[in-house]
Design a protein around this motif. Sequence first.
Motif, PDB file in Angstrom:
ATOM      1  N   PHE A 169       7.972 -10.489   1.388  1.00  0.00           N
ATOM      2  CA  PHE A 169       6.842 -10.785   0.723  1.00  0.00           C
ATOM      3  C   PHE A 169       6.163  -9.665  -0.156  1.00  0.00           C
ATOM      4  CE2 PHE A 169       7.511 -13.700   4.045  1.00  0.00           C
ATOM      5  CZ  PHE A 169       7.544 -14.998   3.672  1.00  0.00           C
ATOM      6  N   ASN A 170       5.899  -9.911  -1.366  1.00  0.00           N
ATOM      7  CA  ASN A 170       5.208  -8.643  -2.266  1.00  0.00           C
ATOM      8  C   ASN A 170       4.140  -9.389  -2.745  1.00  0.00           C
ATOM      9  OD1 ASN A 170       7.146  -6.583  -1.864  1.00  0.00           O
ATOM     10  ND2 ASN A 170       8.673  -8.054  -2.809  1.00  0.00           N
ATOM     11  N   THR A 171       3.200  -8.497  -3.472  1.00  0.00           N
ATOM     12  CA  THR A 171       2.149  -8.676  -4.190  1.00  0.00           C
ATOM     13  C   THR A 171       2.867  -8.638  -5.555  1.00  0.00           C
ATOM     14  OG1 THR A 171       1.675  -6.388  -4.447  1.00  0.00           O
ATOM     15  CG2 THR A 171       0.467  -7.720  -2.699  1.00  0.00           C
ATOM     16  N   SER A 172       2.006  -9.284  -6.513  1.00  0.00           N
ATOM     17  CA  SER A 172       2.354  -9.411  -7.707  1.00  0.00           C
ATOM     18  C   SER A 172       0.848  -9.654  -8.585  1.00  0.00           C
ATOM     19  CB  SER A 172       3.109 -10.832  -7.972  1.00  0.00           C
ATOM     20  OG  SER A 172       2.337 -11.915  -7.632  1.00  0.00           O
ATOM     21  N   THR A 173       1.124  -9.969  -9.898  1.00  0.00           N
ATOM     22  CA  THR A 173      -0.215 -10.243 -10.512  1.00  0.00           C
ATOM     23  C   THR A 173      -0.891 -11.472 -10.385  1.00  0.00           C
ATOM     24  OG1 THR A 173       1.085 -11.245 -12.433  1.00  0.00           O
ATOM     25  CG2 THR A 173       0.558  -9.031 -12.759  1.00  0.00           C
ATOM     26  N   ASN A 174      -0.067 -12.330  -9.641  1.00  0.00           N
ATOM     27  CA  ASN A 174      -0.752 -13.829  -8.873  1.00  0.00           C
ATOM     28  C   ASN A 174      -1.281 -13.751  -7.703  1.00  0.00           C
ATOM     29  OD1 ASN A 174      -0.235 -14.937 -11.574  1.00  0.00           O
ATOM     30  ND2 ASN A 174       1.704 -15.400 -10.981  1.00  0.00           N
ATOM     31  N   TYR A 175      -0.602 -12.886  -6.918  1.00  0.00           N
ATOM     32  CA  TYR A 175      -0.935 -12.471  -5.395  1.00  0.00           C
ATOM     33  C   TYR A 175      -1.192 -11.085  -5.315  1.00  0.00           C
ATOM     34  CZ  TYR A 175       0.977 -17.313  -5.106  1.00  0.00           C
ATOM     35  OH  TYR A 175       1.437 -18.512  -5.461  1.00  0.00           O
ATOM     36  N   SER A 176      -2.424 -10.626  -5.129  1.00  0.00           N
ATOM     37  CA  SER A 176      -2.719  -9.383  -5.014  1.00  0.00           C
ATOM     38  C   SER A 176      -3.888  -9.067  -4.047  1.00  0.00           C
ATOM     39  CB  SER A 176      -3.162  -9.056  -6.281  1.00  0.00           C
ATOM     40  OG  SER A 176      -4.452  -9.851  -6.607  1.00  0.00           O
ATOM     41  N   GLY A 181       1.641  -4.314  -2.056  1.00  0.00           N
ATOM     42  CA  GLY A 181       1.464  -4.559  -0.751  1.00  0.00           C
ATOM     43  C   GLY A 181       2.634  -5.369  -0.337  1.00  0.00           C
ATOM     44  N   GLU A 182       3.426  -5.291   0.930  1.00  0.00           N
ATOM     45  CA  GLU A 182       4.417  -5.702   1.251  1.00  0.00           C
ATOM     46  C   GLU A 182       4.319  -6.267   2.718  1.00  0.00           C
ATOM     47  OE1 GLU A 182       8.935  -4.118   0.274  1.00  0.00           O
ATOM     48  OE2 GLU A 182       8.179  -3.163   2.065  1.00  0.00           O
ATOM     49  N   TYR A 183       5.130  -7.472   2.817  1.00  0.00           N
ATOM     50  CA  TYR A 183       5.262  -7.908   4.438  1.00  0.00           C
ATOM     51  C   TYR A 183       6.636  -8.403   4.441  1.00  0.00           C
ATOM     52  CZ  TYR A 183       5.175 -11.099   8.404  1.00  0.00           C
ATOM     53  OH  TYR A 183       5.452 -11.558   9.456  1.00  0.00           O
ATOM     54  N   ASP A 216      -8.520  13.525   4.314  1.00  0.00           N
ATOM     55  CA  ASP A 216      -8.650  14.735   4.726  1.00  0.00           C
ATOM     56  C   ASP A 216      -7.329  15.475   4.495  1.00  0.00           C
ATOM     57  OD1 ASP A 216      -8.959  17.284   6.280  1.00  0.00           O
ATOM     58  OD2 ASP A 216      -9.948  16.098   7.857  1.00  0.00           O
ATOM     59  N   THR A 217      -7.346  16.647   3.489  1.00  0.00           N
ATOM     60  CA  THR A 217      -6.097  17.276   3.076  1.00  0.00           C
ATOM     61  C   THR A 217      -6.185  18.284   3.884  1.00  0.00           C
ATOM     62  OG1 THR A 217      -7.464  18.284   1.297  1.00  0.00           O
ATOM     63  CG2 THR A 217      -6.161  16.282   0.875  1.00  0.00           C
ATOM     64  N   VAL A 218      -7.064  18.666   4.782  1.00  0.00           N
ATOM     65  CA  VAL A 218      -6.758  19.795   5.797  1.00  0.00           C
ATOM     66  C   VAL A 218      -6.290  19.440   6.912  1.00  0.00           C
ATOM     67  CG1 VAL A 218      -8.278  21.800   6.880  1.00  0.00           C
ATOM     68  CG2 VAL A 218      -8.707  20.789   4.606  1.00  0.00           C
ATOM     69  N   ASN A 219      -6.742  18.306   7.733  1.00  0.00           N
ATOM     70  CA  ASN A 219      -6.187  17.851   8.758  1.00  0.00           C
ATOM     71  C   ASN A 219      -5.115  16.842   8.743  1.00  0.00           C
ATOM     72  OD1 ASN A 219      -7.946  19.607  10.608  1.00  0.00           O
ATOM     73  ND2 ASN A 219      -9.532  18.385   9.645  1.00  0.00           N
ATOM     74  N   TYR A 220      -4.823  16.440   7.391  1.00  0.00           N
ATOM     75  CA  TYR A 220      -4.088  15.438   7.013  1.00  0.00           C
ATOM     76  C   TYR A 220      -4.208  14.243   7.827  1.00  0.00           C
ATOM     77  CZ  TYR A 220      -1.538  19.767   5.743  1.00  0.00           C
ATOM     78  OH  TYR A 220      -1.153  21.042   5.278  1.00  0.00           O
ATOM     79  N   ILE A 221      -5.450  13.682   7.671  1.00  0.00           N
ATOM     80  CA  ILE A 221      -5.940  12.434   7.956  1.00  0.00           C
ATOM     81  C   ILE A 221      -6.198  11.391   6.830  1.00  0.00           C
ATOM     82  CG2 ILE A 221      -7.818  11.104   9.193  1.00  0.00           C
ATOM     83  CD1 ILE A 221      -8.126  13.629  11.064  1.00  0.00           C
ATOM     84  N   ILE A 222      -5.772  10.093   7.161  1.00  0.00           N
ATOM     85  CA  ILE A 222      -6.124   9.331   6.140  1.00  0.00           C
ATOM     86  C   ILE A 222      -6.533   7.886   6.710  1.00  0.00           C
ATOM     87  CG2 ILE A 222      -3.895   8.359   5.711  1.00  0.00           C
ATOM     88  CD1 ILE A 222      -4.363   8.202   2.591  1.00  0.00           C
ATOM     89  N   SER A 223      -7.632   7.323   6.351  1.00  0.00           N
ATOM     90  CA  SER A 223      -8.120   6.243   6.863  1.00  0.00           C
ATOM     91  C   SER A 223      -8.676   5.071   5.869  1.00  0.00           C
ATOM     92  CB  SER A 223      -9.222   6.614   7.803  1.00  0.00           C
ATOM     93  OG  SER A 223      -8.866   7.378   8.746  1.00  0.00           O
ATOM     94  N   GLY A 224      -8.515   3.703   6.331  1.00  0.00           N
ATOM     95  CA  GLY A 224      -8.916   2.880   5.241  1.00  0.00           C
ATOM     96  C   GLY A 224      -8.896   1.474   5.691  1.00  0.00           C
ATOM     97  N   LYS A 225      -9.087   0.778   4.526  1.00  0.00           N
ATOM     98  CA  LYS A 225      -8.963  -0.692   4.905  1.00  0.00           C
ATOM     99  C   LYS A 225      -7.819  -1.608   3.779  1.00  0.00           C
ATOM    100  CE  LYS A 225     -13.430  -1.399   4.783  1.00  0.00           C
ATOM    101  NZ  LYS A 225     -14.736  -2.096   4.735  1.00  0.00           N
ATOM    102  N   PHE A 226      -7.417  -2.768   4.038  1.00  0.00           N
ATOM    103  CA  PHE A 226      -6.599  -3.253   3.167  1.00  0.00           C
ATOM    104  C   PHE A 226      -6.651  -4.805   3.491  1.00  0.00           C
ATOM    105  CE2 PHE A 226      -3.949  -2.264   6.678  1.00  0.00           C
ATOM    106  CZ  PHE A 226      -2.931  -3.339   7.063  1.00  0.00           C
ATOM    107  N   HIS A 227      -6.174  -5.700   2.327  1.00  0.00           N
ATOM    108  CA  HIS A 227      -5.839  -6.872   2.284  1.00  0.00           C
ATOM    109  C   HIS A 227      -5.271  -7.279   1.320  1.00  0.00           C
ATOM    110  CE1 HIS A 227      -8.646  -8.210  -1.029  1.00  0.00           C
ATOM    111  NE2 HIS A 227      -9.106  -7.293  -0.729  1.00  0.00           N
ATOM    112  N   PHE A 228      -4.303  -8.320   1.432  1.00  0.00           N
ATOM    113  CA  PHE A 228      -3.571  -8.899   0.134  1.00  0.00           C
ATOM    114  C   PHE A 228      -2.749 -10.331   0.472  1.00  0.00           C
ATOM    115  CE2 PHE A 228      -0.679  -5.934   2.046  1.00  0.00           C
ATOM    116  CZ  PHE A 228       0.487  -6.613   2.430  1.00  0.00           C
ATOM    117  N   GLN A 229      -2.360 -10.565  -0.644  1.00  0.00           N
ATOM    118  CA  GLN A 229      -1.754 -12.067  -0.420  1.00  0.00           C
ATOM    119  C   GLN A 229      -0.286 -11.660  -0.982  1.00  0.00           C
ATOM    120  OE1 GLN A 229      -3.589 -15.232  -2.900  1.00  0.00           O
ATOM    121  NE2 GLN A 229      -3.853 -16.262  -0.817  1.00  0.00           N
ATOM    122  N   ALA A 230       0.761 -12.289  -0.595  1.00  0.00           N
ATOM    123  CA  ALA A 230       2.030 -11.967  -1.100  1.00  0.00           C
ATOM    124  C   ALA A 230       3.018 -13.284  -1.048  1.00  0.00           C
ATOM    125  CB  ALA A 230       2.672 -10.950  -0.257  1.00  0.00           C
ATOM    126  N   ASN A 231       3.818 -13.319  -1.973  1.00  0.00           N
ATOM    127  CA  ASN A 231       4.745 -14.362  -2.161  1.00  0.00           C
ATOM    128  C   ASN A 231       6.102 -13.859  -2.159  1.00  0.00           C
ATOM    129  OD1 ASN A 231       4.756 -13.437  -4.922  1.00  0.00           O
ATOM    130  ND2 ASN A 231       5.290 -15.712  -5.548  1.00  0.00           N
TER     131      ASN A 231
END
Length: 175
Positions: free
Chosen positions: A123-130, A112-114, A139-154
């Motif tokens: 700011f990047n994730t790492s083994t200490n900040y993940s 993950g990156e900010y 959906d590989t027919v209609n080319y839709i991807i959905s989801g959730k995310f979270h991360f810490q980065a330094n």
Amino acid sequence: MKYILILLLISSLIACDKNDDDSPQEPVSQLPPETTTGENTFGCLINGEPFVVRNTSNQVAIFQNGGLFIGGQLTSNGFLDNVNMFISESNIGAPIMENSIYQLNSDTIPKGEYFSERLNCRFNTSTNYSGSIEILKLDTVNYIISGKFHFQANSNSCTEIINVTEGRFDLQYIP
């Protein structure tokens, strides 16, 4: 005369109606809803502040050759900020699939990156900040991807730790 004063008083009380729309909103309520229909939404909280990308030309989802890149960018007060995530089937050792959670725990891939132009820091994730990215729909027919995310980065050049929370996306991806 007494009736005129009463009418003026009533009129002024009616005109002083409190507008609830002026009250500050909770940061999470300013994010796009969690959807899985290809609505082209991207948002999260960065250190508790809303980061919502409404312009679809500033959102990206690419899923090609086993690699997935998802991101969004905003320009605020003349400065660019962006949030990106990268995962690869070769790095995670399994196919990227719907209803799966993938760790963001590297500064290469998966990560993950900010980036903040104002701070001039990446700011990047790492083994200490993940963190993680959860694919809710792929959906590989209609080319839709959905989801959730979270991360810490330094950052190697800034002392601040970035907390990206409540992230959600619902994008049409480039195959």
